[in-house]
Design a protein around this motif. Structure first.
Motif, PDB file in Angstrom:
ATOM      1  N   ASP A  18       0.817  -1.206   0.000  1.00 12.27           N
ATOM      2  CA  ASP A  18       0.000   0.000   0.000  1.00 12.27           C
ATOM      3  C   ASP A  18       0.859   1.268   0.000  1.00 12.27           C
ATOM      4  O   ASP A  18       0.544   2.239  -0.682  1.00 12.27           O
ATOM      5  N   ALA A  21       2.299   1.603  -3.511  1.00 11.84           N
ATOM      6  CA  ALA A  21       1.256   2.042  -4.438  1.00 11.84           C
ATOM      7  C   ALA A  21       0.978   3.532  -4.281  1.00 11.84           C
ATOM      8  O   ALA A  21       0.796   4.251  -5.274  1.00 11.84           O
ATOM      9  N   GLU A  22       0.956   4.026  -3.060  1.00 11.95           N
ATOM     10  CA  GLU A  22       0.737   5.452  -2.823  1.00 11.95           C
ATOM     11  C   GLU A  22       1.906   6.275  -3.361  1.00 11.95           C
ATOM     12  O   GLU A  22       1.713   7.332  -3.967  1.00 11.95           O
ATOM     13  N   ASN A  23       3.111   5.776  -3.177  1.00 13.52           N
ATOM     14  CA  ASN A  23       4.302   6.457  -3.692  1.00 13.52           C
ATOM     15  C   ASN A  23       4.246   6.552  -5.214  1.00 13.52           C
ATOM     16  O   ASN A  23       4.529   7.605  -5.793  1.00 13.52           O
ATOM     17  N   VAL A  24       3.872   5.474  -5.869  1.00 17.95           N
ATOM     18  CA  VAL A  24       3.745   5.473  -7.328  1.00 17.95           C
ATOM     19  C   VAL A  24       2.670   6.460  -7.756  1.00 17.95           C
ATOM     20  O   VAL A  24       2.843   7.221  -8.715  1.00 17.95           O
ATOM     21  N   ARG A  25       1.541   6.480  -7.066  1.00 15.83           N
ATOM     22  CA  ARG A  25       0.449   7.399  -7.405  1.00 15.83           C
ATOM     23  C   ARG A  25       0.916   8.846  -7.308  1.00 15.83           C
ATOM     24  O   ARG A  25       0.632   9.663  -8.184  1.00 15.83           O
ATOM     25  N   GLN A  26       1.669   9.178  -6.262  1.00 15.09           N
ATOM     26  CA  GLN A  26       2.159  10.543  -6.095  1.00 15.09           C
ATOM     27  C   GLN A  26       3.142  10.922  -7.202  1.00 15.09           C
ATOM     28  O   GLN A  26       3.121  12.052  -7.697  1.00 15.09           O
ATOM     29  N   HIS A  27       4.006  10.006  -7.597  1.00 12.08           N
ATOM     30  CA  HIS A  27       4.973  10.303  -8.651  1.00 12.08           C
ATOM     31  C   HIS A  27       4.296  10.431 -10.010  1.00 12.08           C
ATOM     32  O   HIS A  27       4.716  11.229 -10.837  1.00 12.08           O
ATOM     33  N   ARG A  28       3.269   9.665 -10.245  1.00 13.76           N
ATOM     34  CA  ARG A  28       2.535   9.811 -11.502  1.00 13.76           C
ATOM     35  C   ARG A  28       1.872  11.178 -11.583  1.00 13.76           C
ATOM     36  O   ARG A  28       1.773  11.761 -12.659  1.00 13.76           O
ATOM     37  N   ALA A  29       1.425  11.686 -10.462  1.00 16.11           N
ATOM     38  CA  ALA A  29       0.789  13.005 -10.445  1.00 16.11           C
ATOM     39  C   ALA A  29       1.781  14.097 -10.832  1.00 16.11           C
ATOM     40  O   ALA A  29       1.397  15.106 -11.422  1.00 16.11           O
ATOM     41  N   HIS A  32       2.089  13.974 -14.696  1.00 18.38           N
ATOM     42  CA  HIS A  32       0.814  13.815 -15.385  1.00 18.38           C
ATOM     43  C   HIS A  32       0.626  14.742 -16.584  1.00 18.38           C
ATOM     44  O   HIS A  32       0.163  14.274 -17.633  1.00 18.38           O
ATOM     45  N   ARG A  35       2.107  13.264 -19.656  1.00 15.66           N
ATOM     46  CA  ARG A  35       1.419  12.063 -20.117  1.00 15.66           C
ATOM     47  C   ARG A  35       0.099  12.375 -20.809  1.00 15.66           C
ATOM     48  O   ARG A  35      -0.440  11.539 -21.514  1.00 15.66           O
TER      49      ARG A  35
END
Length: 71
Positions: A18, A21-29, A32, A35
């Protein structure tokens, strides 16, 4: 006893997953906006630069690399 240690290990792995997953979500933001640019538009930009490159500024070989440095 073995069941308890397996459950504890599973709980720890779930927490770790978890967090990752949160770390990946923050980096994708962070990236963004890049992308969200359609690939067709990026190709068109490169095409225009390649066909408008002259000997004084950029060559066909260096133009894509220079564009790649744009943040």
């Amino acid at each position: 006893m073995l069941t308890y240690s397996l459950q504890a290990a599973l709980a720890q792995l779930t927490r770790t997953r978890d967090e990752i997953a949160e770390n990946v979500r923050q980096h994708r933001a962070i990236v963004h906006p890049v992308r969200s640019i359609p690939p067709e538009l990026i190709c068109e930009i490169f095409r225009l630069v390649l066909f408008s490159a002259n000997e004084d500024s950029m060559t066909r070989a260096t133009a894509p690399w220079r564009l790649g440095l744009i943040c």
